[in-house]
Motif scaffolding. Structure first.
Motif: not given
Length: 439
Positions: A8-9, A138-139, A310-311, A431-432
């Protein structure tokens, strides 16, 4: 740091883009094989003297295959792995498309189209599951919407192949070209690794560790060995009944309603679009030109959704795009002049396919690894029922009851608004959030 956290990171780098393109090409070939039949059918109607009912059955049998393929392949992918199912379904639908070119009558074409649908329906939820399990949190939304954008490219490719090849070499040649993606499986098998999340869920920790370490090395990330975090107990086998457990029932109901609504609207609108334009008084050649213009609007629809998902999140973006589709569909039904038809039709295409990209992002995020492909497959399979029903309903409204196109598109607008309310009321924001087992 656990295996999930390591994936994930990770920074986004070459591996992720190659994975997106590799899976996206498979997605593009899906779309191309789906689109080819739409352009071949008008030729077959004349060549085989097919009735409108027979033409409708050819379209519906593919959707029946897609429903069964999505359900079975999603479940199997949670048992034997994402990569094997992704590759095998690609071979099934490609070879079956080629066999369509050998069809000698209506019944044989029906059988081969069922096989094509089975392979197509099986690949889509598995492909999105595989990409989601490699994408950084995040993406992830952006990557999955971009994966779905390859659908528009495949549809345009189908139109190009059909318009250039069919008049030159005949309708069979279009199907033969649709068999070529089977060769792509050799590259696919080498370029895409099995999901480490899946391997870990089956207790194959050393294989999962090796793949993650290799990806980290490519990314230039140095991390200490985390075997102690991987030696967790193997997750339970997925049972379909788990989708209706207290833990997942709300999510399952939400996804099934979401998929039914969006598939019903998509296949109802776009299957009948050329015919409805003809009913509005436009020549068939003009109708196809207008449909192609509207299809091009899908591409910015995907990219805008990829940016927003993602925003501002999955829920608000999806609700916005469903409502946008509903409004533009309603005014499309009222349109009579070319300019308004093209504007509203393009907006309808823009919002609808953008919403599709978000649906494919959202679905795998609502189930943990051991249930992800199964849950996605069953949601997609249930949604295909809407795809089977919609063209029939429109046919009855226009043919049997002689209702105007305004009423047809009012129905679609209503379905889309109800689907948006389903998102607002039952949807959970993802999200996230990591794709961990506690999800």
């Amino acid at each position: 740091m656990t295996l999930t956290e390591r994936l994930e990171t990770l920074p986004v780098f070459k591996f992720h883009y190659l994975l997106l393109i590799s899976a996206g090409l498979g997605w593009m070939f899906d779309s191309m094989d789906t689109g080819i039949i739409s352009f071949v059918l008008p030729v077959l109607m004349k060549a085989w003297s097919l009735s409108p009912e027979q033409v409708g059955t050819i379209g519906s049998i593919g959707l029946v295959g897609m429903a069964i393929g999505a359900i079975l392949s999603g479940t199997i992918a949670d048992v034997i792995g994402r990569k094997k199912v992704f590759a095998s379904t690609l071979i099934i639908y490609s070879l079956a498309t080629g066999l369509c070119g050998l069809s000698w009558n209506y019944e044989s074409l029906l059988f081969f189209r069922f096989l094509v649908g089975f392979g197509l329906g099986g690949q889509l939820p598995v492909a999105v599951t595989l990409v989601s399990e490699f994408s950084p949190a995040k993406h992830r939304g952006k990557f999955l919407v971009l994966l779905e954008s390859f659908w528009a490219i495949g549809w345009l490719l189908a139109a190009l192949v059909s318009y250039v090849i069919i008049p030159w070499l005949g309708w069979q040649s279009a199907f033969y070209i649709g068999a070529l993606p089977a060769l792509y499986v050799f590259y696919l098998w080498k370029s895409i690794p099995e999901s480490p999340r899946y391997l870990a869920s089956k207790g194959r920790f050393s294989e999962a560790e090796e793949i993650v370490k290799d990806i980290e090395t490519q990314a230039g990330v140095q991390r200490s060995n985390t075997k102690q975090h991987l030696q967790q107990k193997t997750l339970p086998r997925m049972a379909v009944t788990e989708l209706f457990s207290a833990k997942f029932l709300k999510r399952t109901v939400f996804l099934w309603l979401l998929w039914f609504g969006i598939v019903f609207a998509y296949y109802g609108i776009f299957t009948w679009l050329p015919s409805i334009l003809a009913l509005k008084g436009f020549a068939l050649t003009k109708s196809f030109q207008y449909v192609m213009t509207m299809t091009l609007a899908q591409i910015p629809g995907y990219f805008s959704a990829a940016y927003l998902v993602d925003k501002i999140g999955r829920k608000p973006t999806l609700a916005l795009y469903l409502i946008g589709t509903a409004i533009s569909a309603y005014f499309f039904g009222l349109s009579t002049d070319v300019q308004t038809i093209l504007i509203m039709g393009s907006l309808m295409s823009f919002f609808n396919l953008g919403a599709w990209g978000i649906v494919y992002t959202y679905t795998p995020e609502l189930y943990p690894t051991h249930a992800r492909a199964t849950g996605s497959g069953w949601a997609a399979g249930f949604g295909r029922i809407g795809g089977i029903l919609a063209p029939i309903v429109v046919g009855l409204m226009i043919g049997t009851y002689k209702l105007p196109s305004e009423t047809v598109f009012l129905m679609f607008a209503t379905v889309l608004i109800l689907t948006a309310l389903n998102v607002i009321i039952l949807g959970e924001e993802t999200k996230g959030k990591p794709l961990d087992e506690a999800s």
